[in-house]
Scaffold this motif. Sequence first.
Motif, PDB file in Angstrom:
ATOM      1  N   LEU A  19       0.890  -1.488   0.246  1.00 10.37           N
ATOM      2  CA  LEU A  19       0.215  -0.083  -0.331  1.00 10.37           C
ATOM      3  C   LEU A  19       0.594   0.935   0.219  1.00 10.37           C
ATOM      4  N   ALA A  20       1.789   1.160   0.899  1.00 11.24           N
ATOM      5  CA  ALA A  20       2.743   2.386   0.967  1.00 11.24           C
ATOM      6  C   ALA A  20       3.334   3.150  -0.389  1.00 11.24           C
ATOM      7  N   ALA A  21       4.342   1.631  -1.664  1.00 12.08           N
ATOM      8  CA  ALA A  21       3.961   2.051  -3.048  1.00 12.08           C
ATOM      9  C   ALA A  21       2.984   2.132  -3.721  1.00 12.08           C
ATOM     10  N   LEU A  22       2.341   1.621  -3.165  1.00 11.50           N
ATOM     11  CA  LEU A  22       1.128   2.588  -4.022  1.00 11.50           C
ATOM     12  C   LEU A  22       0.879   3.564  -4.217  1.00 11.50           C
ATOM     13  N   TRP A  23       0.730   3.556  -2.968  1.00  5.27           N
ATOM     14  CA  TRP A  23       0.621   5.238  -1.989  1.00  5.27           C
ATOM     15  C   TRP A  23       1.679   6.703  -3.308  1.00  5.27           C
ATOM     16  N   ILE A  24       2.798   5.954  -2.744  1.00  6.58           N
ATOM     17  CA  ILE A  24       3.412   7.036  -3.460  1.00  6.58           C
ATOM     18  C   ILE A  24       3.811   7.265  -5.182  1.00  6.58           C
ATOM     19  N   ALA A  25       3.093   5.980  -5.556  1.00  4.63           N
ATOM     20  CA  ALA A  25       3.646   5.977  -7.310  1.00  4.63           C
ATOM     21  C   ALA A  25       1.862   6.993  -7.339  1.00  4.63           C
ATOM     22  N   GLN A  26       0.775   6.880  -6.213  1.00  2.76           N
ATOM     23  CA  GLN A  26       0.053   7.995  -7.316  1.00  2.76           C
ATOM     24  C   GLN A  26       0.158   9.187  -6.083  1.00  2.76           C
ATOM     25  N   GLY A  27       0.873   9.448  -5.646  1.00  4.54           N
ATOM     26  CA  GLY A  27       1.084  10.880  -5.385  1.00  4.54           C
ATOM     27  C   GLY A  27       1.927  11.996  -6.928  1.00  4.54           C
ATOM     28  N   LEU A  28       1.979  10.838  -7.294  1.00  3.48           N
ATOM     29  CA  LEU A  28       2.601  11.553  -9.035  1.00  3.48           C
ATOM     30  C   LEU A  28       2.201  11.901  -9.419  1.00  3.48           C
ATOM     31  N   PRO A  29       2.162  12.453 -10.546  1.00  3.50           N
ATOM     32  CA  PRO A  29       1.914  13.412 -12.224  1.00  3.50           C
ATOM     33  C   PRO A  29       1.618  12.228 -13.042  1.00  3.50           C
ATOM     34  N   THR A  30       1.163  11.905 -13.874  1.00  2.90           N
ATOM     35  CA  THR A  30       1.399  11.716 -14.964  1.00  2.90           C
ATOM     36  C   THR A  30       0.021  11.859 -16.460  1.00  2.90           C
ATOM     37  N   ARG A  31       0.715  11.705 -17.275  1.00  5.51           N
ATOM     38  CA  ARG A  31       0.616  12.220 -17.980  1.00  5.51           C
ATOM     39  C   ARG A  31      -1.078  13.048 -17.960  1.00  5.51           C
ATOM     40  N   ALA A 106       9.079  -6.343  -6.546  1.00  5.05           N
ATOM     41  CA  ALA A 106       7.692  -5.365  -6.986  1.00  5.05           C
ATOM     42  C   ALA A 106       8.094  -4.334  -6.759  1.00  5.05           C
ATOM     43  N   MET A 107       7.571  -3.995  -5.489  1.00  5.34           N
ATOM     44  CA  MET A 107       7.356  -2.804  -4.671  1.00  5.34           C
ATOM     45  C   MET A 107       8.833  -1.864  -4.872  1.00  5.34           C
ATOM     46  N   GLY A 108      10.149  -2.153  -4.312  1.00  4.08           N
ATOM     47  CA  GLY A 108      11.444  -2.009  -4.645  1.00  4.08           C
ATOM     48  C   GLY A 108      11.135  -1.455  -6.552  1.00  4.08           C
ATOM     49  N   ASP A 109      10.790  -1.430  -7.269  1.00  2.00           N
ATOM     50  CA  ASP A 109      11.089  -1.828  -8.619  1.00  2.00           C
ATOM     51  C   ASP A 109      10.345  -0.506  -8.835  1.00  2.00           C
ATOM     52  N   LEU A 110       9.140  -0.872  -8.331  1.00  2.00           N
ATOM     53  CA  LEU A 110       7.969   0.295  -8.144  1.00  2.00           C
ATOM     54  C   LEU A 110       8.381   1.773  -7.604  1.00  2.00           C
ATOM     55  N   GLN A 111       8.811   1.588  -6.636  1.00  2.00           N
ATOM     56  CA  GLN A 111       9.356   3.088  -5.793  1.00  2.00           C
ATOM     57  C   GLN A 111      11.193   3.424  -5.935  1.00  2.00           C
ATOM     58  N   LYS A 112      11.944   2.442  -7.234  1.00  2.32           N
ATOM     59  CA  LYS A 112      13.312   3.064  -7.791  1.00  2.32           C
ATOM     60  C   LYS A 112      12.507   3.921  -9.255  1.00  2.32           C
ATOM     61  N   ALA A 113      11.132   3.911  -9.635  1.00  2.00           N
ATOM     62  CA  ALA A 113      10.795   3.904 -10.865  1.00  2.00           C
ATOM     63  C   ALA A 113      10.279   4.815 -10.659  1.00  2.00           C
ATOM     64  N   THR A 114      10.183   5.304  -9.042  1.00  2.68           N
ATOM     65  CA  THR A 114       8.842   6.398  -8.665  1.00  2.68           C
ATOM     66  C   THR A 114       9.882   7.686  -8.745  1.00  2.68           C
ATOM     67  N   LEU A 115      11.056   7.002  -7.949  1.00  2.00           N
ATOM     68  CA  LEU A 115      11.766   7.991  -7.347  1.00  2.00           C
ATOM     69  C   LEU A 115      12.955   8.877  -8.632  1.00  2.00           C
ATOM     70  N   SER A 116      13.469   7.909  -9.187  1.00  2.00           N
ATOM     71  CA  SER A 116      14.196   8.239 -10.945  1.00  2.00           C
ATOM     72  C   SER A 116      12.803   8.673 -11.924  1.00  2.00           C
ATOM     73  N   GLU A 139       6.263  16.978   1.356  1.00  5.74           N
ATOM     74  CA  GLU A 139       4.866  17.154   2.085  1.00  5.74           C
ATOM     75  C   GLU A 139       3.647  15.768   2.227  1.00  5.74           C
ATOM     76  N   VAL A 140       3.724  15.108   0.487  1.00  6.56           N
ATOM     77  CA  VAL A 140       3.219  14.175   0.470  1.00  6.56           C
ATOM     78  C   VAL A 140       3.838  12.791   1.379  1.00  6.56           C
ATOM     79  N   LEU A 141       5.037  12.932   1.090  1.00  5.01           N
ATOM     80  CA  LEU A 141       5.512  11.609   1.495  1.00  5.01           C
ATOM     81  C   LEU A 141       5.315  11.453   3.107  1.00  5.01           C
ATOM     82  N   ILE A 142       5.436  12.953   3.846  1.00  2.14           N
ATOM     83  CA  ILE A 142       5.334  12.829   5.555  1.00  2.14           C
ATOM     84  C   ILE A 142       3.568  13.234   5.735  1.00  2.14           C
ATOM     85  N   GLU A 143       3.011  13.216   4.633  1.00  2.67           N
ATOM     86  CA  GLU A 143       1.291  13.821   5.410  1.00  2.67           C
ATOM     87  C   GLU A 143       0.380  11.629   5.203  1.00  2.67           C
TER      88      GLU A 143
END
Length: 147
Positions: A19-31, A106-116, A139-143
Amino acid sequence: MRAAMRYALVAVVAVVAALAALWIAQGLPTRDGGGGGRLHAIMHEELRLDPEQDRAIDRLETKFAAEREALEAELSAANRELAQAMVREHQYGPAVERAVDRSHMAMGDLQKATLSHVFAMRAVLRPEQATVFDKAVAEVLIEPAQD
């Protein structure tokens, strides 16, 4: 009793991490703007991107959207495998262990891609824009997650 506690702990940790990995990825902009949330709004409404920056961000978001979709599919498959293994073994057995390892990968790969992706977008910004973006990312990471 001890095996049951270990089983429950592994299951809880795996679900929370997923859930943490998905939450971080969902906070990011997408096309397409879908699910981008606060960072998407800041990137496209508050940072006043010039046309060149807008095109560069658009390319990055297109690339990341495809990558994220594939990584989220892998994470979902790993979670399904974990659920099936837990139902079959009813303990922390070899199938559960393999499924947990797959889920962590899978979570690690998602986190790495998100941070990149975050750093790639930041590289497009002017210094004053990057300051606003950095603050929003922090703020998004800690809220707490919101539904």
